[in-house]
Scaffold this active site. Structure first.
Site, short mmCIF file in Angstrom:
data_model
loop_
_atom_site.label_atom_id
_atom_site.label_comp_id
_atom_site.label_asym_id
_atom_site.label_seq_id
_atom_site.Cartn_x
_atom_site.Cartn_y
_atom_site.Cartn_z
N PHE A 151 59.13 -90.42 111.20
CA PHE A 151 60.00 -90.85 110.11
C PHE A 151 61.18 -89.90 109.91
O PHE A 151 62.29 -90.32 109.69
CB PHE A 151 59.20 -90.90 108.80
CG PHE A 151 58.71 -92.28 108.46
CD1 PHE A 151 59.12 -93.41 109.17
CD2 PHE A 151 57.84 -92.47 107.41
CE1 PHE A 151 58.67 -94.67 108.84
CE2 PHE A 151 57.38 -93.72 107.07
CZ PHE A 151 57.80 -94.82 107.79
N HIS A 190 46.49 -93.88 105.87
CA HIS A 190 47.56 -94.86 105.62
C HIS A 190 47.32 -96.16 106.37
O HIS A 190 48.27 -96.90 106.65
CB HIS A 190 48.92 -94.26 105.98
CG HIS A 190 49.29 -93.10 105.09
ND1 HIS A 190 50.23 -92.16 105.42
CD2 HIS A 190 48.83 -92.73 103.87
CE1 HIS A 190 50.34 -91.26 104.45
NE2 HIS A 190 49.49 -91.58 103.50
P1 NAD Z 1 57.18 -87.24 109.34
O1 NAD Z 1 58.06 -88.13 110.17
O2 NAD Z 1 57.53 -87.06 107.92
O3 NAD Z 1 57.13 -85.80 110.01
C1 NAD Z 1 56.84 -85.66 111.37
C2 NAD Z 1 56.99 -84.19 111.71
O4 NAD Z 1 56.57 -84.03 113.04
C3 NAD Z 1 58.43 -83.68 111.60
O5 NAD Z 1 58.48 -82.58 110.72
C4 NAD Z 1 58.79 -83.26 113.05
O6 NAD Z 1 59.48 -82.04 113.11
C5 NAD Z 1 57.44 -83.13 113.70
N1 NAD Z 1 57.42 -83.50 115.12
C6 NAD Z 1 57.92 -84.62 115.69
N2 NAD Z 1 57.62 -84.65 117.01
C7 NAD Z 1 56.94 -83.49 117.27
C8 NAD Z 1 56.38 -82.93 118.44
N3 NAD Z 1 56.44 -83.56 119.61
N4 NAD Z 1 55.75 -81.73 118.34
C9 NAD Z 1 55.67 -81.07 117.14
N5 NAD Z 1 56.19 -81.57 116.00
C10 NAD Z 1 56.80 -82.77 116.06
O7 NAD Z 1 55.70 -87.76 109.52
P2 NAD Z 1 54.45 -87.68 108.53
O8 NAD Z 1 54.38 -86.36 107.90
O9 NAD Z 1 53.30 -88.21 109.30
O10 NAD Z 1 54.78 -88.73 107.36
C11 NAD Z 1 55.35 -89.97 107.68
C12 NAD Z 1 54.58 -91.22 107.31
O11 NAD Z 1 55.03 -92.21 108.20
C13 NAD Z 1 53.11 -91.15 107.48
O12 NAD Z 1 52.55 -91.54 106.30
C14 NAD Z 1 52.76 -92.18 108.56
O13 NAD Z 1 51.86 -93.14 108.02
C15 NAD Z 1 54.01 -92.94 108.84
N6 NAD Z 1 54.38 -93.06 110.29
C16 NAD Z 1 53.41 -93.19 111.22
C17 NAD Z 1 53.74 -93.28 112.56
C18 NAD Z 1 52.62 -93.45 113.56
O14 NAD Z 1 51.57 -94.00 113.24
N7 NAD Z 1 52.79 -92.94 114.80
C19 NAD Z 1 55.08 -93.21 112.96
C20 NAD Z 1 56.08 -93.09 111.96
C21 NAD Z 1 55.72 -92.99 110.62
#
Ligand code: NAD
Length: 250
Positions: free
Chosen positions: A35, A122
């Protein structure tokens, strides 16, 4: 292995009750955008639809299905990456008691973590449910309906609203999952945050709860988080590389 990564490896080696707390960052290496990463995060391109707006408006609901089906099968095509695999390895060897995830992609289970060890705070985006009678619907069936009629109809059983089985902003948290997450967090001796900006509450309160109960707190994230200053170990780096380095042989 040097510095913070070596410290993390030592903490993992000592842990007897590791709990992994994962966010969207662990799945970016599987091709699913997170996100909040600058430039690539979904937040700037596609604001999430709040629960009350989804429930209040048939138009918003259809817009949400359009977004889901027109953006392509991103989650369905994704495969677990090395980060998911290392965590699955820790679960299999009994070191990791539970994986609490904010993710909705089901990749921990597909990496081999048993269903009863994954706590999805979630929900799950790979299927849908009626909000009233909770009947399960498969996305492939809903997509076929959408492509045929231009919309997703209400529940065939009770005329309730059908929604992806995720927890949207403003939607009540799932009680059972929250209770289980609370219990495993309190029992942890090491709480590892992997790939979360720690900005979505109440999930983001769990690392502080773990530390208050005596667990060590480790954070692996590409960018800084507001809990870095209180953590026992912080690695700012890529998850795949970092977790591969700290993985212990069985
Ligand atoms: P977020 O997007 O807020 O934060 C993700 C974090 O991961 C960032 O700070 C970023 O710097 C870090 N990051 C990204 N790629 C990385 C890597 N390869 N190695 C190390 N760090 C990395 O995500 P969040 O805290 O999970 O909150 C977002 C909400 O969005 C959650 O509630 C989730 O349900 C939802 N979401 C889920 C998905 C999924 O299921 N894959 C994808 C997008 C959003």
């Amino acid at each position: 292995m040097t510095g913070a990564v070596a410290e993390l490896a030592a903490l993992i080696a000592q842990a007897r009750s590791l709990v992994c707390f994962t966010g969207a960052g662990i799945s970016t290496e599987s091709g699913i955008p997170d996100f909040r990463s600058p430039g690539t995060g979904l937040w700037t391109k596609m604001k999430p639809i709040p629960f009350d707006e989804f429930v209040a408006s048939a138009e918003v609901r259809q817009a949400s299905w359009r977004r889901r089906f027109e953006s392509g099968p991103v989650i369905e095509r994704a495969a677990p990456n090395v980060g998911h695999e290392v965590i699955a390895h820790w679960v299999a060897e009994g070191r990791c008691r539970a994986v609490i995830t904010q993710n909705v992609d089901g990749l921990h289970q597909r990496a081999g973590v048993p269903d009863d060890r994954v706590i999805e705070l979630h929900g799950n985006a790979t299927f849908a449910r009626c909000l009233a009678c909770h009947r399960r619907y498969e996305l492939a069936d809903l997509e076929a309906q959408y492509r045929g009629t231009g919309q997703v109809a209400d529940c065939a059983n009770c005329h309730g609203i059908i929604k992806s089985a995720t927890i949207s902003f403003g939607q009540p948290m799932p009680e059972d999952e929250m209770r289980r997450a609370d219990a495993v967090t309190r029992a942890a001796d090491l709480f590892l945050v992997a790939g979360s900006s720690l900005s979505v509450y109440p999930a983001a309160a769990l690392p502080e709860l773990a530390q208050a109960q005596g667990a060590r707190l480790a954070i692996v994230n590409r960018e800084p988080t507001h809990l870095d200053s209180m953590a026992d170990c912080v690695v700012h780096g890529e998850l795949g590389t970092t977790l591969s380095l700290v993985k212990r042989p069985s």
